[in-house]
Design a protein around this motif. Structure first.
Motif, PDB file in Angstrom:
ATOM      1  N   SER A 186      -8.339  -3.570   7.687  1.00  0.00           N
ATOM      2  CA  SER A 186      -6.967  -3.116   7.452  1.00  0.00           C
ATOM      3  C   SER A 186      -6.627  -2.053   8.486  1.00  0.00           C
ATOM      4  N   ARG A 235      -1.756  -9.802   6.440  1.00  0.00           N
ATOM      5  CA  ARG A 235      -0.917  -8.938   5.599  1.00  0.00           C
ATOM      6  C   ARG A 235      -0.193  -7.947   6.494  1.00  0.00           C
ATOM      7  N   THR A 295     -12.697  -8.958   8.155  1.00  0.00           N
ATOM      8  CA  THR A 295     -11.307  -8.492   8.026  1.00  0.00           C
ATOM      9  C   THR A 295     -11.292  -6.976   8.153  1.00  0.00           C
ATOM     10  N   THR A 344       0.791  -1.426   5.870  1.00  0.00           N
ATOM     11  CA  THR A 344      -0.660  -1.587   5.986  1.00  0.00           C
ATOM     12  C   THR A 344      -0.899  -3.049   6.324  1.00  0.00           C
ATOM     13  N   VAL A 381      -3.427  -6.313   7.661  1.00  0.00           N
ATOM     14  CA  VAL A 381      -4.814  -6.798   7.593  1.00  0.00           C
ATOM     15  C   VAL A 381      -4.983  -7.901   8.625  1.00  0.00           C
ATOM     16  N   LEU A 416      -6.947  -4.916   0.318  1.00  0.00           N
ATOM     17  CA  LEU A 416      -6.254  -6.065   0.924  1.00  0.00           C
ATOM     18  C   LEU A 416      -7.198  -6.835   1.851  1.00  0.00           C
ATOM     19  N   ALA A 417      -7.993  -6.067   2.624  1.00  0.00           N
ATOM     20  CA  ALA A 417      -8.919  -6.716   3.560  1.00  0.00           C
ATOM     21  C   ALA A 417      -9.933  -7.576   2.796  1.00  0.00           C
ATOM     22  N   GLY A 472      -5.708  -0.561   1.747  1.00  0.00           N
ATOM     23  CA  GLY A 472      -5.949  -1.486   2.852  1.00  0.00           C
ATOM     24  C   GLY A 472      -7.301  -2.168   2.725  1.00  0.00           C
ATOM     25  N   ASP A 473      -8.288  -1.409   2.288  1.00  0.00           N
ATOM     26  CA  ASP A 473      -9.623  -2.004   2.089  1.00  0.00           C
ATOM     27  C   ASP A 473      -9.571  -3.108   1.035  1.00  0.00           C
ATOM     28  N   CYS A 476       0.805  -1.237   0.000  1.00  0.00           N
ATOM     29  CA  CYS A 476       0.000   0.000   0.000  1.00  0.00           C
ATOM     30  C   CYS A 476       0.833   1.280   0.000  1.00  0.00           C
TER      31      CYS A 476
END
Lengths: 607, 101
Positions: free
Chosen positions: B97, B42, B95, B76, B78, A217-218, A214-215, A166
């Motif tokens: 982040s 992550r 989940t 970042t 997760v 990745l989540a 990040g969103d 990111c």
């Protein structure tokens, strides 16, 4: 008057010569050769005053020519040529300001021809003055349109959209630089990416880029997890299905069942005085249908026949006692009727053997089978009830496995949709970061400075022009020696001698060079003679070698017309006829003449 | 019947500093226990070790667990929350982040 007949002829010749225009044969080409390979290394051509190019031949004088500059590549380049006169050979300063009144300073856009490795930028340069030094410079700039910027931004964003970090760390800048370099290279541009990439990274962080990333990745992680769950649940479903198929023994050992009153009922239970006639009719219909369409089994026709008999007896009985008697008789007869080894399941249209449902439970659905079995179970004997309970458990496990798999699959679909939305949001942030005004401004500066730079050099035009010309004109002389000074008009011929090669292509008002140089382009010494000798009333004029030798100084008003002033030499015999004495006189004169550079005229005429 | 999970924590934390992450489970079988798991999927190495807690389910079918977490950075990260029970109920994972500065 007869002595002045030559005047119209001479005037005509003057006009004809003045109107003669320079030739426009095919323009010669001169090529700029870069001293450094193109594109130059970073910083190689920065700044004004660095001269890093030469020409493959000297600039031609007195004729327009085409200046070519090869610039292989695909980058969208705009080129501006500056060419200006210089007092000395070496050029030390950059191009004059755009509004400079300097003579023979040209600013010309260069047009491109050819593609890729054959691309050449050219400009047609007007005629340059002879015997002069000139400097040239080509300013190159990227002509990036809005669409180009958008394409670069989109391409750079594309290269960054799959990130696992990111871009929150210090190591992110090289990644942004690499993305920009890749996007530029795709358009055939090489440039130092750092300032623009730095601005883009700052803009990306300012616009919550890491959060958007990040969103993504989540969502990625969640999809991975749900994907694992889908696989696990799918395996569980397969296992549950196998368990149903493997059930060894179906519930059976009783009279055939029919689907009436909202559930499966053994037909033996319908042998009751209170059973409605339409219920019996429906039961008979299902049994007959089953007999006709299902696997052969004697139980179905026999039970159907028994029900028909019972139904007839009931219909004929009006008193309750008669009905009871009919029930007793039917039940007694039923004891000898065959049982079925396995029950049937109702599929909304007909009775289907439960063994068929076991092999394809999804055809009816485990839930429906479970409901029918649960409704039937209380009517079963302990043995068949135990078997039915096993079936109910296995079918419930299958139903739950199917429902859970559907839930998990739906979740996966939802999360996949969400991931697509989040990725689009992330890419938008990246693209907006690359589209920031500050980023684009830095990009333009870097492209100009490092990819292209300025090509500059100098050259000289040859002294390919004449120092001398023929002079033909008419003069007004004022010979003395008579009783009065009488004006004398006469044609004359002579030669003009200049101190510099004379440029006849450049408009007089555009002549350049030093102050002396400009004067020398106009002023010449003239030696010649009048075509006839002067005549003075009362005196005898003796020729001095030629009719009227003269010397003069002349100034060109145009390329071919000049004003002249000088003196005519002549001899007068003594007033005493007996005397042989002769006296030299000089008559001042002024004249207008044609400055006839025959060589230039003949070699520059339009063919 | 599927259950759901909700993971809550800060949006930004300092690296190597402990913070709390809470996980709520809904739709579990009342009176049973669920095993709640929190895992870093992550972020910067070393990733935080997975943690598990057994939480009782209240009559409303809800259970909760709080975890102490410490993350490496900057990055970042997760985190993934998941749960399981003996009945094999499907609990929809969650989940989040988090920016580790």
């Amino acid at each position: 008057v007869t002595r002045l007949r030559w005047i119209p002829l001479l005037a005509g010749a003057l006009l004809a010569l003045s109107a003669a225009s320079p030739a426009l044969a095919d323009d010669p080409h001169v090529q700029i050769v870069s001293k450094s390979p193109l594109p130059p290394q970073v910083g190689a051509a920065r700044g004004v005053g660095q001269f890093n190019a030469v020409t493959d031949s000297e600039f031609p004088a007195g004729t327009p020519f085409v200046l070519d500059m090869p610039l292989p590549g695909k980058s969208p380049v705009a080129a501006m040529l500056h060419i200006w006169p210089n007092a000395e050979r070496e050029c030390k300063n950059g191009a004059p300001a755009a509004a400079s009144p300097m003579r023979q300073y040209y600013r010309l856009g260069m047009s491109a021809s050819g593609v890729d490795k054959d691309r050449v930028f050219s400009a047609r340069v007007p005629a340059l003055q002879v015997d002069q030094y000139f400097c040239f410079a080509v300013d190159l700039s990227m002509s990036l349109a809005d669409d180009d910027f958008k394409e670069i931004a989109r391409s750079a964003a594309d290269r960054l959209k799959n990130s696992s970090q990111c871009y929150t760390t210090d190591k992110s800048l090289p990644l942004f630089e690499a993305a920009l370099q890749g996007a530029l290279r795709q358009k055939g541009i090489t440039a130092q990416p750092e300032p623009a990439a730095d601005h883009a990274l700052a803009q990306y962080r300012l616009a919550q880029g890491p959060k958007k990333c990040g969103d993504v990745l989540a969502s990625d992680v969640k999809i991975e997890e749900i994907g694992n769950e889908v696989r696990a649940r799918d395996a569980k479903l397969t296992k549950s299905l196998a368990a149903v198929k493997a059930l060894p023994q179906p519930p059976g050992g009783l009279a055939p069942v029919v689907f009436v009153q909202g559930g499966l009922v053994p037909v033996s239970k319908l042998l009751a005085a209170g059973t409605a006639d339409d219920t019996l009719a429906e039961a008979i219909r299902q049994l007959r249908l089953r007999e006709a369409g299902g696997p052969p089994d004697e139980a179905f026709p026999q039970w159907a026949a028994a029900l028909e008999t019972f139904r007839g007896e009931l219909a004929r009985s009006s008193a309750m006692i008669d009905k009871w008697n009919a029930v007793d008789a039917a039940k007694k007869a039923a004891t000898s009727l065959p049982k079925v080894p396995a029950i049937d399941i109702w599929d909304d249209q007909a009775l289907v053997p439960i063994r068929d449902c076991q092999q394809r439970p999804e055809a009816i659905g485990p839930s429906k089978i479970v409901v029918q079995l649960e409704r039937l179970t209380p009517d079963l004997d302990p043995g068949p009830r135990k078997i039915a309970d096993e079936w109910i458990r296995a079918l419930k496990a299958l139903r739950d496995a199917r429902e859970t798999l559907k839930t998990v699959t739906d979740d996966l679909d939802k999360e996949t949709t969400l991931l697509a939305e989040r990725k689009a949001g992330f890419q938008k942030v990246l693209q907006e970061a690359w589209s920031a005004e500050r980023v684009q401004a830095a990009l333009v500066v870097e492209i100009q400075a490092t990819d292209l730079g300025r090509k500059a050099g100098f050259g000289k035009t040859p002294a390919a022009a004449n120092y001398a010309s023929v002079d033909a004109g008419v003069l007004v002389g004022f010979p003395s020696g008579g009783q009065h000074v009488e004006p004398w008009v006469t044609p004359y011929l002579g030669f003009n001698f200049y101190l510099v090669p004379v440029d006849r292509s450049i408009p007089m008002g555009e002549l350049t060079g030093s102050g002396w140089g400009k004067v020398a382009q106009r002023v010449a010494i003239t030696l010649g003679t009048t075509l006839i000798a002067p005549s003075i009333t009362g005196r005898t004029v003796k020729p001095a070698f030629v009719p009227g030798p003269l010397a003069a100084l002349g100034v060109r008003l145009t390329h071919y017309v000049r004003l002249t002033g000088g003196g005519i030499l002549y001899k007068l015999a003594d007033k005493n006829p007996a005397s042989a004495k002769e006296t030299f006189y000089v008559a001042p004169f002024g004249g207008l003449s044609a400055d006839i550079d025959l060589v230039h005229i003949l070699t520059n005429q339009r063919l | 019947m599927a259950g759901t999970m909700t993971l809550k924590m800060l949006d930004t934390v300092e690296k190597d500093r402990t913070f709390q992450a809470s996980v709520t489970v809904q739709g579990a079988k009342p009176g049973s226990d669920v095993t709640v798991r929190l895992e870093q999927k992550r972020g910067a190495d070393p990733l935080s070790a997975p943690q598990c807690q057994v939480a009782p389910v209240d009559p409303a079918g809800q259970a909760s667990a709080v975890f102490d977490v410490k993350l490496a950075g900057p990055a970042t990260a997760v985190l993934l929350a998941s749960a399981s029970d003996p009945a094999g109920t499907y609990f929809r994972p969650d989940t989040k982040s988090i920016e580790v500065e």
